[in-house]
Structures are given as C-alpha cells and as structure tokens.
Design a protein around this motif. Structure first.
Motif, PDB file in Angstrom:
ATOM      1  N   ARG A 154      27.333  -0.831  78.437  1.00  0.00           N
ATOM      2  CA  ARG A 154      27.631  -1.466  79.730  1.00  0.00           C
ATOM      3  C   ARG A 154      27.673  -2.984  79.584  1.00  0.00           C
ATOM      4  N   ARG A 155      26.706  -3.523  78.860  1.00  0.00           N
ATOM      5  CA  ARG A 155      26.607  -4.972  78.687  1.00  0.00           C
ATOM      6  C   ARG A 155      27.859  -5.531  78.010  1.00  0.00           C
ATOM      7  N   ALA A 156      28.412  -4.761  77.085  1.00  0.00           N
ATOM      8  CA  ALA A 156      29.594  -5.223  76.353  1.00  0.00           C
ATOM      9  C   ALA A 156      30.898  -4.887  77.072  1.00  0.00           C
ATOM     10  N   GLY A 157      30.818  -4.077  78.127  1.00  0.00           N
ATOM     11  CA  GLY A 157      32.022  -3.714  78.863  1.00  0.00           C
ATOM     12  C   GLY A 157      32.758  -2.514  78.316  1.00  0.00           C
ATOM     13  N   PHE A 158      32.089  -1.712  77.472  1.00  0.00           N
ATOM     14  CA  PHE A 158      32.705  -0.501  76.943  1.00  0.00           C
ATOM     15  C   PHE A 158      32.543   0.631  77.957  1.00  0.00           C
ATOM     16  N   ARG A 159      33.618   1.355  78.203  1.00  0.00           N
ATOM     17  CA  ARG A 159      33.621   2.390  79.234  1.00  0.00           C
ATOM     18  C   ARG A 159      33.349   3.770  78.607  1.00  0.00           C
ATOM     19  N   MET A 160      32.133   3.938  78.113  1.00  0.00           N
ATOM     20  CA  MET A 160      31.737   5.222  77.547  1.00  0.00           C
ATOM     21  C   MET A 160      31.303   6.152  78.682  1.00  0.00           C
ATOM     22  N   LEU A 161      31.503   7.447  78.503  1.00  0.00           N
ATOM     23  CA  LEU A 161      31.181   8.407  79.560  1.00  0.00           C
ATOM     24  C   LEU A 161      29.753   8.257  80.083  1.00  0.00           C
ATOM     25  N   PRO A 162      28.723   8.147  79.242  1.00  0.00           N
ATOM     26  CA  PRO A 162      27.362   8.021  79.772  1.00  0.00           C
ATOM     27  C   PRO A 162      27.134   6.776  80.627  1.00  0.00           C
ATOM     28  N   CYS A 163      27.998   5.765  80.497  1.00  0.00           N
ATOM     29  CA  CYS A 163      27.860   4.571  81.336  1.00  0.00           C
ATOM     30  C   CYS A 163      28.128   4.881  82.808  1.00  0.00           C
ATOM     31  N   PHE A 164      28.845   5.978  83.080  1.00  0.00           N
ATOM     32  CA  PHE A 164      29.185   6.362  84.452  1.00  0.00           C
ATOM     33  C   PHE A 164      28.480   7.656  84.856  1.00  0.00           C
ATOM     34  N   ASP A 165      27.510   8.062  84.069  1.00  0.00           N
ATOM     35  CA  ASP A 165      26.837   9.344  84.287  1.00  0.00           C
ATOM     36  C   ASP A 165      25.332   9.124  84.214  1.00  0.00           C
ATOM     37  N   GLU A 166      24.782   8.556  85.269  1.00  0.00           N
ATOM     38  CA  GLU A 166      23.364   8.192  85.267  1.00  0.00           C
ATOM     39  C   GLU A 166      22.457   9.395  85.049  1.00  0.00           C
ATOM     40  N   SER A 167      22.821  10.542  85.619  1.00  0.00           N
ATOM     41  CA  SER A 167      21.965  11.718  85.480  1.00  0.00           C
ATOM     42  C   SER A 167      22.040  12.311  84.076  1.00  0.00           C
ATOM     43  N   GLY A 168      23.152  12.077  83.384  1.00  0.00           N
ATOM     44  CA  GLY A 168      23.343  12.654  82.059  1.00  0.00           C
ATOM     45  C   GLY A 168      23.845  14.079  82.081  1.00  0.00           C
ATOM     46  N   ARG A 169      24.032  14.645  83.264  1.00  0.00           N
ATOM     47  CA  ARG A 169      24.435  16.053  83.355  1.00  0.00           C
ATOM     48  C   ARG A 169      25.841  16.277  82.799  1.00  0.00           C
ATOM     49  N   VAL A 170      26.770  15.412  83.166  1.00  0.00           N
ATOM     50  CA  VAL A 170      28.145  15.581  82.681  1.00  0.00           C
ATOM     51  C   VAL A 170      28.193  15.387  81.169  1.00  0.00           C
ATOM     52  N   THR A 171      27.503  14.358  80.688  1.00  0.00           N
ATOM     53  CA  THR A 171      27.449  14.106  79.242  1.00  0.00           C
ATOM     54  C   THR A 171      26.881  15.318  78.510  1.00  0.00           C
ATOM     55  N   GLY A 172      25.830  15.895  79.067  1.00  0.00           N
ATOM     56  CA  GLY A 172      25.219  17.069  78.454  1.00  0.00           C
ATOM     57  C   GLY A 172      26.132  18.278  78.477  1.00  0.00           C
ATOM     58  N   LEU A 173      26.805  18.502  79.601  1.00  0.00           N
ATOM     59  CA  LEU A 173      27.701  19.657  79.707  1.00  0.00           C
ATOM     60  C   LEU A 173      28.884  19.529  78.746  1.00  0.00           C
ATOM     61  N   VAL A 174      29.411  18.319  78.616  1.00  0.00           N
ATOM     62  CA  VAL A 174      30.498  18.101  77.655  1.00  0.00           C
ATOM     63  C   VAL A 174      30.016  18.408  76.235  1.00  0.00           C
ATOM     64  N   SER A 175      28.806  17.985  75.918  1.00  0.00           N
ATOM     65  CA  SER A 175      28.245  18.244  74.590  1.00  0.00           C
ATOM     66  C   SER A 175      28.104  19.745  74.338  1.00  0.00           C
ATOM     67  N   VAL A 176      27.591  20.465  75.326  1.00  0.00           N
ATOM     68  CA  VAL A 176      27.436  21.915  75.178  1.00  0.00           C
ATOM     69  C   VAL A 176      28.794  22.585  75.020  1.00  0.00           C
ATOM     70  N   LEU A 177      29.761  22.184  75.835  1.00  0.00           N
ATOM     71  CA  LEU A 177      31.095  22.784  75.778  1.00  0.00           C
ATOM     72  C   LEU A 177      31.694  22.660  74.383  1.00  0.00           C
ATOM     73  N   TYR A 178      31.621  21.477  73.805  1.00  0.00           N
ATOM     74  CA  TYR A 178      32.221  21.277  72.487  1.00  0.00           C
ATOM     75  C   TYR A 178      31.443  22.011  71.397  1.00  0.00           C
ATOM     76  N   CYS A 179      30.128  22.123  71.549  1.00  0.00           N
ATOM     77  CA  CYS A 179      29.351  22.911  70.585  1.00  0.00           C
ATOM     78  C   CYS A 179      29.716  24.390  70.662  1.00  0.00           C
TER      79      CYS A 179
END
Length: 244
Positions: A149-174
């Motif tokens: 966030r500090r550097a201005g990179f738009r990574m998915l977890p930067c917009f996913d405070e709960s981490g749920r979407v990031t986690g679900l994406v990780s599970v899906l790809y696994c």
C-alpha cells in the motif's frame, strides 16, 4: 549447459531491470528498502547497463548456443515480466495472475531446448508452476500488504482487509493444482510413485491454504508461504526420480 547459462542470465537480467524500474517504489517498502538500488549501493546507470548486458548475453547464448525458439521464449518471458507485469502492479490487482505467466515459461524453454519442440510435459510443468505461484504470492502479499500500500502497488490483499477473498483464491488454485499435478501420470510421463507424492504434497498445500482462508493472520500466511516453498522442490524431485 548453454540452456542453463542463457536462462540464468535472462532471469538475472529480469530481476535487475525490474529493480531499476521500481527503484523509487522499492525505497518506500521496508521489505525492499535495503536492495542495492534504493539503498544506494549501486547507481541506476550501473544497474541498467548490467541488466541490459545480461539480457543481451543470455538471449545471445540461447539463440546461438541452443536455437531461436528458446531465445524467443526467453525474450517473451523478459518482455512480459518487465513491460506488462511490472507496470500492472500499479494499475490492477490482477497483476499477480499475469505475472505468473512469465514465471511459468522457463520449463518450456528447457523442453524446447532438449527436444527441439514443446511437448505435453512442458505444458504440464507450465500449468503446475502457474497454479503454484498464486497461493505462494498471495501469502507474501498478505504478509506485506501495508508495504505494498505504501508503495502504491495494487495487490489483492491491499483491498481485502478481512483476508477472506485472498484465502479463497489461494484455496481455489491449490484445489485446481491437485489434478493438474497428476497430468504426467495420466499421460504416462511419470509413474504412481510421483503421483502418490503429488497427491500428498497437494493435500498439504491445500490444507495450509484452507487454514489461511479460515483464519487469515500473519502466522497462517507464513505457514502457507512455507508450505509453498516446500511443495515445489519436492514435487520436482519426485517427478525427476519417476520420469519415464
């Protein structure tokens, strides 16, 4: 030997030129602030000349020492990494999925060099590496989301405070990675010694992704990251040992 040397030089060039492009942004992140460019240990001109030189040497080695298709694949990897993925990090959170493409191309270079063409086994490894990267980088991005966030990179977890979407994406790809990792067995390129190991490794990777999705936290993200860096080398060792 020429394949290994050329690919290594192109990979080093990509890392160097990426740091040259992002030197100002790297200085804003605690994780990268001590890299040679933002820390001032080398100058931007030195990095640019060194990176361009390694790219030229690497591509030349592949072109003249191996063949043109290997050099083309390496050039495509470098171009996608530097001119598509790198700027995309400031535009969209889909950058990780695009960046996984150049990250998965090197096996195609190897198969092209070894067999003169890209066969099924090369595409299988490409698919495995592509899918493996997503949970791996999601874990990294979650752990360092404040840095991004500090550097201005738009990574998915930067917009996913709960981490749920990031986690679900990780599970899906696994989950998708599990059957894809067995494609060498389906097409008789490897035996069930590899297959059994791939299943166990895939279940372990999925388990840690599920733990992260259930309770996103620094420890669960770290465990997912550690499982990812154990998964890939062990999978490849099994594949090499049981390759037909």
């Amino acid at each position: 030997l020429f394949t290994l040397l050329g690919t290594s030089l192109v990979a080093a060039a990509g890392a160097t030129l990426n740091e040259w492009l992002e030197r100002d942004l790297d200085g804003k992140m605690r994780r990268t602030a001590d890299r040679p460019l933002p820390a001032g240990r080398i100058s931007p001109d030195e990095a640019l000349i060194g990176g361009a030189g390694m790219a030229g040497l690497g591509l030349g080695t592949l072109y003249f020492g191996v063949h043109a298709p290997a050099a083309f694949l390496a050039a495509a990897t470098l171009a996608l990494y530097l001119f598509v993925y790198t700027p995309m990090k400031r535009w969209t959170s889909f950058n990780t999925f695009v960046g996984a493409i150049p990250g998965a191309i090197p096996p195609l270079i190897g198969f092209s060099a070894g067999r003169g063409r890209i066969e099924f086994e090369g595409w299988a490894l490409f698919s495995i590496l592509f899918l493996w990267q997503i949970p791996h980088f999601m874990a990294i991005a979650w752990r360092y989301r404040e840095d991004y966030r500090r550097a201005g990179f738009r990574m998915l977890p930067c917009f996913d405070e709960s981490g749920r979407v990031t986690g679900l994406v990780s599970v899906l790809y696994c989950v998708v990675l599990l059957p894809v990792s067995l494609t060498p067995v389906y097409f008789e390129a490897a035996g069930w010694f590899y297959g059994a190991g791939a299943i166990l490794l895939g279940l372990g990777y999925t388990f840690f992704a599920a733990l992260f999705a259930y309770a996103p936290s620094m420890p669960s993200a770290r465990n997912l990251f550690l499982s990812s860096i154990l998964y890939l080398p062990f999978l490849l060792i099994l594949l090499v040992s049981d390759f037909r």
